[in-house]
Design a protein around this motif. Sequence first.
Motif, PDB file in Angstrom:
ATOM      1  N   PRO A  55       0.835  -1.368   0.138  1.00 13.26           N
ATOM      2  CA  PRO A  55      -0.001   0.165   0.066  1.00 13.26           C
ATOM      3  C   PRO A  55       1.047   1.253   0.103  1.00 13.26           C
ATOM      4  O   PRO A  55       1.896   1.445   0.597  1.00 13.26           O
ATOM      5  CB  PRO A  55      -0.703  -0.168   1.332  1.00 13.26           C
ATOM      6  CG  PRO A  55       0.061  -1.108   2.050  1.00 13.26           C
ATOM      7  CD  PRO A  55       0.868  -1.751   1.293  1.00 13.26           C
ATOM      8  N   GLY A  56       0.410   2.140  -0.721  1.00  3.79           N
ATOM      9  CA  GLY A  56       1.070   3.574  -1.019  1.00  3.79           C
ATOM     10  C   GLY A  56       0.593   4.525   0.159  1.00  3.79           C
ATOM     11  O   GLY A  56       1.204   5.586   0.443  1.00  3.79           O
ATOM     12  N   PHE A  57      -0.494   4.264   0.667  1.00  7.62           N
ATOM     13  CA  PHE A  57      -1.044   5.297   1.604  1.00  7.62           C
ATOM     14  C   PHE A  57      -2.162   4.875   2.452  1.00  7.62           C
ATOM     15  O   PHE A  57      -2.716   3.487   2.271  1.00  7.62           O
ATOM     16  CB  PHE A  57      -1.697   6.421   0.788  1.00  7.62           C
ATOM     17  CG  PHE A  57      -2.776   6.102  -0.099  1.00  7.62           C
ATOM     18  CD1 PHE A  57      -4.117   6.029   0.128  1.00  7.62           C
ATOM     19  CD2 PHE A  57      -2.440   5.660  -1.417  1.00  7.62           C
ATOM     20  CE1 PHE A  57      -4.994   5.759  -0.693  1.00  7.62           C
ATOM     21  CE2 PHE A  57      -3.242   5.291  -2.443  1.00  7.62           C
ATOM     22  CZ  PHE A  57      -4.557   5.341  -2.132  1.00  7.62           C
ATOM     23  N   SER A  58      -2.585   5.472   3.387  1.00  9.11           N
ATOM     24  CA  SER A  58      -3.833   5.120   4.185  1.00  9.11           C
ATOM     25  C   SER A  58      -4.999   6.266   4.084  1.00  9.11           C
ATOM     26  O   SER A  58      -4.589   7.524   3.915  1.00  9.11           O
ATOM     27  CB  SER A  58      -3.393   5.203   5.771  1.00  9.11           C
ATOM     28  OG  SER A  58      -4.591   4.864   6.509  1.00  9.11           O
ATOM     29  N   TYR A  59      -6.064   5.562   4.048  1.00 17.69           N
ATOM     30  CA  TYR A  59      -7.411   6.397   3.692  1.00 17.69           C
ATOM     31  C   TYR A  59      -8.436   6.284   4.488  1.00 17.69           C
ATOM     32  O   TYR A  59      -8.678   5.053   4.591  1.00 17.69           O
ATOM     33  CB  TYR A  59      -7.670   6.320   2.200  1.00 17.69           C
ATOM     34  CG  TYR A  59      -8.886   7.328   1.560  1.00 17.69           C
ATOM     35  CD1 TYR A  59      -8.732   8.666   1.892  1.00 17.69           C
ATOM     36  CD2 TYR A  59     -10.096   6.731   1.222  1.00 17.69           C
ATOM     37  CE1 TYR A  59      -9.879   9.378   1.438  1.00 17.69           C
ATOM     38  CE2 TYR A  59     -11.215   7.478   0.835  1.00 17.69           C
ATOM     39  CZ  TYR A  59     -11.099   8.932   0.923  1.00 17.69           C
ATOM     40  OH  TYR A  59     -12.094   9.493   0.713  1.00 17.69           O
ATOM     41  N   GLN A  60      -9.214   7.154   5.290  1.00 11.07           N
ATOM     42  CA  GLN A  60     -10.342   6.799   6.022  1.00 11.07           C
ATOM     43  C   GLN A  60     -11.499   6.934   5.461  1.00 11.07           C
ATOM     44  O   GLN A  60     -12.593   7.157   6.447  1.00 11.07           O
ATOM     45  CB  GLN A  60      -9.996   7.721   7.415  1.00 11.07           C
ATOM     46  CG  GLN A  60      -8.439   7.342   7.924  1.00 11.07           C
ATOM     47  CD  GLN A  60      -8.101   5.964   7.978  1.00 11.07           C
ATOM     48  OE1 GLN A  60      -8.839   5.218   8.457  1.00 11.07           O
ATOM     49  NE2 GLN A  60      -6.873   5.867   7.772  1.00 11.07           N
ATOM     50  N   PHE A  61     -11.825   7.062   4.280  1.00 12.83           N
ATOM     51  CA  PHE A  61     -12.977   7.482   3.605  1.00 12.83           C
ATOM     52  C   PHE A  61     -13.563   8.796   4.050  1.00 12.83           C
ATOM     53  O   PHE A  61     -14.936   8.769   4.285  1.00 12.83           O
ATOM     54  CB  PHE A  61     -14.062   6.096   3.764  1.00 12.83           C
ATOM     55  CG  PHE A  61     -13.599   4.958   3.056  1.00 12.83           C
ATOM     56  CD1 PHE A  61     -13.995   4.703   1.802  1.00 12.83           C
ATOM     57  CD2 PHE A  61     -12.662   4.086   3.588  1.00 12.83           C
ATOM     58  CE1 PHE A  61     -13.606   3.774   1.067  1.00 12.83           C
ATOM     59  CE2 PHE A  61     -12.157   3.001   2.850  1.00 12.83           C
ATOM     60  CZ  PHE A  61     -12.840   2.546   1.523  1.00 12.83           C
TER      61      PHE A  61
END
Length: 496
Positions: A356-362
């Motif tokens: 994964p290149g990033f974290s996203y929380q919607f």
Amino acid sequence: MAIGNVVTTVLDVGQGQSTFTCVYDDSTPAKIIHTLLFDCGTDKESVNTETNIDYIASRLALMDTPTLDLLVFSHSDRDHISLMYFVLKAYAARTTVPLAIKDTWYAGSSFFYTKNSFNILNYLHNYCTSFTTPAFNGTQFNKADGTWKSIIWTDDPVAPNIYVGMLIGNVIDDEPGFFFRTGFGTIAELKNRVSIVCALIHGDQSVLICGDATNRTMAWVNDAFGTRMLAKNLMVTVPHHGSRSTGLSVASGNAANDRAIDVVKDFVKVANAKTATISSFQKHSHPSLELVNYFLPTLATGEVVDDENLVDGHFSLFNVDIGLIHAATSASVPRGYHTFTTKANVYTTYYYGGLPGFSYQFTGTTVSAAASFIRTGASWVSQHACWSFVTSGTGGNSMSGYKYMPRTSDNRFAGPGAIPTTVAADVTGHGPILDTESRSLRSADVVFGEAQSTAPPHMSTPAHPATPLSPPVLSAAVLSTRVVGAGAARRLRTFR
């Protein structure tokens, strides 16, 4: 024996959909006493599809009297029906005991179920004598008093512990309340919009299974429920594998209009789900990050399950079709498919496609650094996932993630975690249906209206074929179907 646990699993079947429910009694060891299957198909298999399909067959073979109590084909697309034949084949390889299918529900024209000169509905006559289809724009819910006029299935017609209610099915018209069409359409959206949307309710907890419901389907659900919603819904299968084009009723490259967006927002309120699952496998631009963002408001705020391979969070794999920006560098995330880490209660069956290149929380358009691995390297991570939801007879629940079926400690990589079901503080009473205007909860009692599924004349269960299953020649005039649900008399029909 009383009902023990009810286990509903969103199976990884690649680009397709299959949701399987086993109802256990409270004996030790627990026995499977009912099984329900909602869709069973794929048009792009994953590496675990065959294993997960064999799991369905193995559970059926474990029953004292092997029975699939309910089979629901939400609609006729290949990726929702193509694997049913192979379930039956896998079952035949395990035992010579005949399998009975008590009732088959389906939406859309029976002729649409013919694929490559093979019609699965016709073939199911080897196992099932009861076939039911909803009336056009049909619903079983009575929004006037918050009860079910009729239901698809229940474990006990007198004192139901578990039941399946249809929110909508066989939608053929565009606007709720306006009846213009007199038959099924043949273009893709019209074939998808007929999808049966149904809730499986155990006590006062539920899961919502949506098939390939489109924006028009969701509009009819909203109309059928009015100001009401499911009160303690653990999970929703996001309609049509998270499709942006049908979910938001928009062509690729165009912006969705406010009216279509409002339909999705209202549907999300009706569903009131604490977790969202999406079954897809990197095809047709599914799932859309834009669409699934609209499901966030009702999701549980605390993450239900963590991946054991991560310090915090779990993986998700989406088609990034909105502008995302790295908070630290202001660099844009390229459009297209990405694996990322998240703590949002959104769970995909295509789970991991690369580091994964990033974290996203919607929330919003900002992403941050990806969560760290606990174990070195990505070889520990499952590319695909099955998501299981368990409700108990005492009112508890749990959710777990599995690399593949069966559900064993060796296959589990996330959970078990409890899904919060708390409703608003000012709500009194208990039940699966919440009235958002009165803030009252309706009881779980089922109100039976019109006759739902009168048993046909007795027919002995056909012997299971001893030879390997092979597609039969499509016959005309074989399928006799009951039509149930709301609808004018002119809409009733029998397929021949």
